[in-house]
Design an enzyme around this catalytic site. Structure first.
Site, PDB file in Angstrom:
ATOM      1  CB  ILE A   1      -0.922  -0.134   1.310  1.00 21.83           C
ATOM      2  CG1 ILE A   1      -1.667  -1.215   1.312  1.00 21.83           C
ATOM      3  CG2 ILE A   1      -1.897   1.078   1.212  1.00 21.83           C
ATOM      4  CD1 ILE A   1      -2.900  -1.161   2.285  1.00 21.83           C
TER       5      ILE A   1
ATOM      6  CG  ASP B   1      11.166   7.104   2.300  1.00 22.47           C
ATOM      7  OD1 ASP B   1      11.064   8.389   1.934  1.00 22.47           O
ATOM      8  OD2 ASP B   1      10.790   6.412   1.570  1.00 22.47           O
TER       9      ASP B   1
ATOM     10  CB  CYS C   1      27.158   1.725 -42.794  1.00 23.64           C
ATOM     11  SG  CYS C   1      27.744   3.161 -41.729  1.00 23.64           S
TER      12      CYS C   1
ATOM     13  CB  VAL D   1       1.748   1.923  -9.787  1.00 24.18           C
ATOM     14  CG1 VAL D   1       0.541   2.239  -8.988  1.00 24.18           C
ATOM     15  CG2 VAL D   1       3.132   1.424  -8.942  1.00 24.18           C
ATOM     16  CB  SER D   2      -0.456   2.813 -13.992  1.00 24.17           C
ATOM     17  OG  SER D   2       0.524   2.335 -14.766  1.00 24.17           O
TER      18      SER D   2
HETATM   19  N1  3NM Z   1       8.752   3.344  -7.618  1.00 28.26           N
HETATM   20  P1  3NM Z   1       3.788   2.115 -12.847  1.00 28.26           P
HETATM   21  S1  3NM Z   1       8.862   3.796  -9.970  1.00 28.26           S
HETATM   22  C1  3NM Z   1       6.370   3.356  -7.108  1.00 28.26           C
HETATM   23  O1  3NM Z   1      11.558   3.764  -9.570  1.00 28.26           O
HETATM   24  C2  3NM Z   1       7.354   3.449  -8.148  1.00 28.26           C
HETATM   25  O2  3NM Z   1      11.513   3.279  -7.406  1.00 28.26           O
HETATM   26  C3  3NM Z   1       9.619   3.691  -8.599  1.00 28.26           C
HETATM   27  O3  3NM Z   1       4.397   2.860 -11.496  1.00 28.26           O
HETATM   28  C4  3NM Z   1      11.156   3.782  -8.479  1.00 28.26           C
HETATM   29  O4  3NM Z   1       3.793   0.716 -12.707  1.00 28.26           O
HETATM   30  C5  3NM Z   1       7.532   3.823  -9.469  1.00 28.26           C
HETATM   31  O5  3NM Z   1       2.365   2.647 -13.077  1.00 28.26           O
HETATM   32  C6  3NM Z   1       6.015   3.820  -9.948  1.00 28.26           C
HETATM   33  O6  3NM Z   1       4.883   2.743 -13.954  1.00 28.26           O
HETATM   34  C7  3NM Z   1       5.704   2.606 -11.057  1.00 28.26           C
END
Ligand code: 3NM
Length: 539
Positions: A44, A95, A465, A209-210
């Site tokens: 959370i 933190d 190339c 997350v998203s």
């Molecule tokens: N921490 P999504 S990136 C909570 O880099 C979090 O430590 C991160 O969200 C870190 O899956 C992040 O929506 C967000 O991209 C990830």
């Protein structure tokens, strides 16, 4: 309910953010849908919630998680984690310091830490196994979820640096999840590429997350993620990537014969110096060149059977066009050959190349000695323009080529008097945690090709190339059951043979250009492996 640390399953780790819920859904709904469909761990994360609300929500979700036998972790708020009897707490670099967290939560609670750099792992290792239990490695890709990100996206290459630091420090107790911008279109690639150089560990999971919290159907989204984690076989290109014994001259001739019959479309996004020469090399090899840098047509081109992209980053194509092309070819599993011209010559090129490397899966990455050394990170010196570096030992170049191949899970080619080709595709397999059993930087297949010095190669423009064009023709022209590594080795053998023939016939650099195209033309129209003179050595 109490979980021992070894019971934590990090494979699909859901981190919450109630600021992105879709209409009509509560956080509880989304977490429940996730748990019912394969989420194995929940955190959370409420950056703006009042303490009382946070505690009420955390208690409800803890009960929900435990009813699914899944542990609950609290982000940042050590006090809340202790108060509700959470199973873990996760803190970031800014933190509360880890030793203080441990002092407060006691020895049994899992502690997670956000890590972006190898030196942070050195610190973690000095604290020892009783401090940090797992790390979230990020930010992998750009994300809208983390406000004011302090770190630039690191891509899989950055995550590998962190995994290597864990191995170097013998931090075997510490588990890992990748985080940041992870979605179904990049997860397989992340799991495939993120392996420590010694092959001993891969990520233990992914954290999102998203993808779940903001989904209008969180259950279905979770199912997709779970299926990718369980799949463990990444078919990133239509060709076969299984490692096989090296074939003989007859087999190379058959690769060439298949390619010339197919007449593959080779889309070049390339520099101006190479455009005309590359088109003529492609035609000599019976391929069909198109020098397109038009964003709106990349999907149409990629969908043509046998279409192949040669992406030469000495180009001036707009970055959005290049990104669209990478996505288009990756989506339909058509090969991309990546040529990072002048990889580290300027800050602009370094950033551009690294951005593109983080964005796609390449079937082949080819470069000169300076580019391959830069990509390997064995030496971070700036290149002088686009020049190769002379005088580097063959052993060093072999090591660098192996590193590039293994890091990007690709076929890496380092050009020079000795061409070096390493196969880091590890059969297209990926695992969680276990790395790549039996494969590491030092053990992947690798060959060198030598045909004496051909110094005049360096006296014309775009010879390197045009090896890219040749590789594209050989890979692009193959059938689905043809082997990717064999196709690349054939291309390098062919180009070196042509270079040798042309160097013996020409009167100087002007006619060398013409003789090189003539030699490629003859070799591809009158296929005879007996005239292929270069010596191939297995390293
Ligand atoms: N921490 P999504 S990136 C909570 O880099 C979090 O430590 C991160 O969200 C870190 O899956 C992040 O929506 C967000 O991209 C990830």
């Amino acid at each position: 309910m109490k979980f021992s640390k070894t019971q934590f399953d990090y494979s699909l780790y859901l981190v919450t953010d109630s600021g992105m819920l879709p209409e009509g859904k509560t956080l509880y709904d989304q977490v429940e849908a996730g748990l019912q469909n394969g989420v194995s761990l929940v955190q959370i994360r409420e950056k703006d919630a009042d303490t009382k609300f946070f505690i009420e929500e955390a208690l409800a979700i803890k009960e929900l998680c435990h009813s699914h036998n899944v542990p609950l972790i609290i982000n940042d708020r050590v006090d809340v984690a202790i108060a509700i009897g959470a199973d873990g707490v996760h803190v970031g670099q800014d933190d509360m310091p880890i030793p203080m967290v441990r002092k407060l939560v006691g020895p049994d609670m899992v502690i997670g830490w956000s890590v972006g750099f190898a030196h942070e792992v050195d610190e973690l290792a000095q604290w020892g196994p009783e401090m940090v239990d797992y790390i979230g490695i990020g930010t992998l890709f750009a994300t809208q979820t983390k406000k004011n990100p302090k770190k630039a996206p690191m891509g899989p290459a950055g995550a590998i640096r962190v995994l290597d630091a864990l191995e170097r420090n013998n931090a075997s107790w510490c588990r890992t999840v990748g985080i940041g911008g992870l979605h179904p279109d990049n997860i397989e690639r992340v799991l495939y590429q993120c392996v420590s150089s010694n092959g001993k560990r891969s990520l233990d999971g992914i954290s999102v997350v998203s993808d779940i919290v903001a989904s209008s159907d969180a259950g279905a989204s979770t199912k997709v993620l779970r299926s990718l984690l369980d799949k463990r076989d990444y078919k990133f290109v239509e060709l076969d990537v299984k490692q096989k014994a090296l074939p003989s001259g007859e087999d190379f001739a058959s690769v060439l014969s298949i390619a010339t019959k197919t007449r593959p479309l080779i889309q070049h996004i390339t520099n101006k110096v190479h455009q005309n020469f590359g088109a003529n090399v492609t035609l000599a090899l019976q391929g069909s060149p198109i020098m397109s840098e038009i964003e709106s047509e990349v999907r149409d081109l990629a969908s043509i059977p046998n279409a192949t992209l040669l992406l030469n980053t000495g180009s001036v194509a707009p970055i959005d066009m290049v990104k669209s092309a990478i996505r288009a070819y990756n989506d339909v599993k058509r090969p991309i050959i990546f040529d990072p011209v002048g990889y580290s010559a300027t800050e602009t090129r370094l950033t551009f190349n690294n951005t593109l490397l983080a964005l796609g899966q390449y079937s082949c990455i080819k470069g000169n000695s300076s580019e391959i050394i830069g990509l390997s990170e064995l030496d971070n010196k700036k290149m002088k323009g686009v020049d190769a570096t002379a005088g580097l030992s063959l052993d060093l170049l072999i090591k660098a080529t192996r590193i590039v191949a293994f890091k990007y899970k690709t076929i890496a080619v380092c050009t020079g008097p000795h061409d070096i080709i390493a196969d880091g595709t590890v059969n297209g397999k990926y695992t969680l945690s276990e790395g790549t059993p039996d494969q590491s930087v030092d053990t992947i297949p690798c060959v060198t090709i030598f045909d004496g010095e051909i110094p005049i190669m360096g006296d014309i423009t775009a010879s390197g190339c045009s090896l890219g064009s040749t590789i594209a023709c050989m890979i692009g022209g193959q059938k689905n059951d043809s082997n990717l590594f064999h196709a690349v080795v054939t291309a390098v053998l062919l180009f070196k043979t042509a270079g040798k023939i042309a160097s013996e016939r020409c009167n100087g650099s002007g006619s060398f250009h013409v003789e090189l195209i003539d030699a490629l033309y003859r070799l591809s129209h009158d296929i005879d492996p007996n005239v292929w003179t270069p010596k191939l050595t297995v390293v």
